[in-house]
Design a protein around this motif. Structure first.
Motif, PDB file in Angstrom:
ATOM      1  N   THR A   6      -5.781  10.745   0.632  1.00 53.58           N
ATOM      2  CA  THR A   6      -5.464  11.657  -0.475  1.00 53.58           C
ATOM      3  C   THR A   6      -6.057  13.043  -0.295  1.00 53.58           C
ATOM      4  O   THR A   6      -5.420  14.056  -0.585  1.00 53.58           O
ATOM      5  N   ASP A   7      -7.275  13.086   0.210  1.00 53.13           N
ATOM      6  CA  ASP A   7      -7.995  14.356   0.291  1.00 53.13           C
ATOM      7  C   ASP A   7      -7.471  15.278   1.388  1.00 53.13           C
ATOM      8  O   ASP A   7      -7.918  16.407   1.502  1.00 53.13           O
ATOM      9  N   HIS A   8      -6.540  14.800   2.167  1.00 51.39           N
ATOM     10  CA  HIS A   8      -5.986  15.644   3.223  1.00 51.39           C
ATOM     11  C   HIS A   8      -4.753  16.403   2.765  1.00 51.39           C
ATOM     12  O   HIS A   8      -4.180  17.177   3.518  1.00 51.39           O
ATOM     13  N   PHE A   9      -4.360  16.168   1.510  1.00 47.52           N
ATOM     14  CA  PHE A   9      -3.146  16.804   1.019  1.00 47.52           C
ATOM     15  C   PHE A   9      -3.464  17.683  -0.188  1.00 47.52           C
ATOM     16  O   PHE A   9      -4.542  17.577  -0.772  1.00 47.52           O
ATOM     17  N   THR A  10      -2.517  18.526  -0.531  1.00 48.34           N
ATOM     18  CA  THR A  10      -2.746  19.448  -1.635  1.00 48.34           C
ATOM     19  C   THR A  10      -2.671  18.716  -2.980  1.00 48.34           C
ATOM     20  O   THR A  10      -2.136  17.613  -3.083  1.00 48.34           O
ATOM     21  N   LEU A  11      -3.179  19.383  -3.997  1.00 47.64           N
ATOM     22  CA  LEU A  11      -3.169  18.819  -5.339  1.00 47.64           C
ATOM     23  C   LEU A  11      -1.738  18.574  -5.807  1.00 47.64           C
ATOM     24  O   LEU A  11      -1.431  17.546  -6.417  1.00 47.64           O
ATOM     25  N   GLN A  12      -0.873  19.512  -5.506  1.00 41.76           N
ATOM     26  CA  GLN A  12       0.524  19.398  -5.922  1.00 41.76           C
ATOM     27  C   GLN A  12       1.210  18.211  -5.242  1.00 41.76           C
ATOM     28  O   GLN A  12       1.969  17.481  -5.884  1.00 41.76           O
ATOM     29  N   GLN A  13       0.918  18.056  -3.978  1.00 33.56           N
ATOM     30  CA  GLN A  13       1.515  16.946  -3.234  1.00 33.56           C
ATOM     31  C   GLN A  13       1.042  15.604  -3.782  1.00 33.56           C
ATOM     32  O   GLN A  13       1.825  14.679  -3.961  1.00 33.56           O
ATOM     33  N   ASN A  14      -0.232  15.531  -4.074  1.00 34.02           N
ATOM     34  CA  ASN A  14      -0.779  14.296  -4.616  1.00 34.02           C
ATOM     35  C   ASN A  14      -0.270  14.017  -6.027  1.00 34.02           C
ATOM     36  O   ASN A  14      -0.027  12.869  -6.390  1.00 34.02           O
TER      37      ASN A  14
END
Lengths: 109, 109
Positions: A6-14
């Motif tokens: 999860t932490d490898h992606f942007t807030l919007q993507q998550n």
DNA sequence: CTTTATCATCGTAATATTGCAATGAACAAA
DNA sequence: TTTGTTCATTGCAATATTACGATGATAAAG
């Protein structure tokens, strides 16, 4: 492994993935359809509408609640669930914006 | 247990849930965003854009392909992926119709 | 033919999800 | 207080997902 990074992606993507994940089960779609159809919010009648045991439905309701798609109010002995209209419309926009990104030109493939 | 009771739900419910499931991972959202952004379809450059190993990306691509969200064309040595525009717009409508079902009245909760 | 590049598949480990029986908590009715 | 109703939580088993190293398949380059 097996845990989503999860932490490898942007807030919007998550956020978008999280919403989609909540919708990614036919039982949860069915629950939402029941709540969309009824004027008055019902409670445990959802269980009767679905081919699943009560604990299973309760679990799906919890996930929908965590995702912000529904709300639950205690009403005497039983509990009243309904669509969280505010978030619902927010998510509607979110998905619409995502799917609206496709350019009109024909793709190369 | 642990297997989704797919056969207990309608075709529409399963279809929508299946689409949502395919979108329910940040890496797959990220892949789609890359494909949406680029004019020309790239291939393995997707791997370089993501914080995941090549086999993992390949697996996500396969799922997106199975869901009908993307297409892949062999182009010499490499492979060209892009959005499946036809299905994309179909899914856009599907989600829009689903989220459009909410009545405008204030909910009871 | 050999090497390199690109991508898929296999195999496997870690973790998450799904489903339900059993149980618990809260409240209404008797 | 006792009983019944409603829903959440716990605990567990079965299955699915996620991630990656190792390997395979294919084609361009040398």
């Amino acid at each position: 492994m097996g845990a989503t990074k999860t932490d490898h992606f942007t807030l919007q993507q998550n956020e978008l993935a999280s919403l989609a994940k909540a919708l990614g089960h036919p039982a949860r779609i069915a629950i939402l359809e029941v709540l969309l159809k009824l004027d008055s919010c019902i409670c445990g009648d959802i269980v009767n509408e679905l081919p699943l045991a009560q604990p299973t439905v309760s679990q799906h309701l919890k996930e929908l609640k965590t995702a912000g798609l529904i709300k639950g109010n205690i009403e005497g002995n039983s509990i009243c669930y309904c669509i969280d209209a505010e978030n619902w419309n927010k998510y509607k926009e979110l998905l619409s914006a995502f799917f609206g990104q496709l350019a009109l030109k024909t793709n190369c493939c």
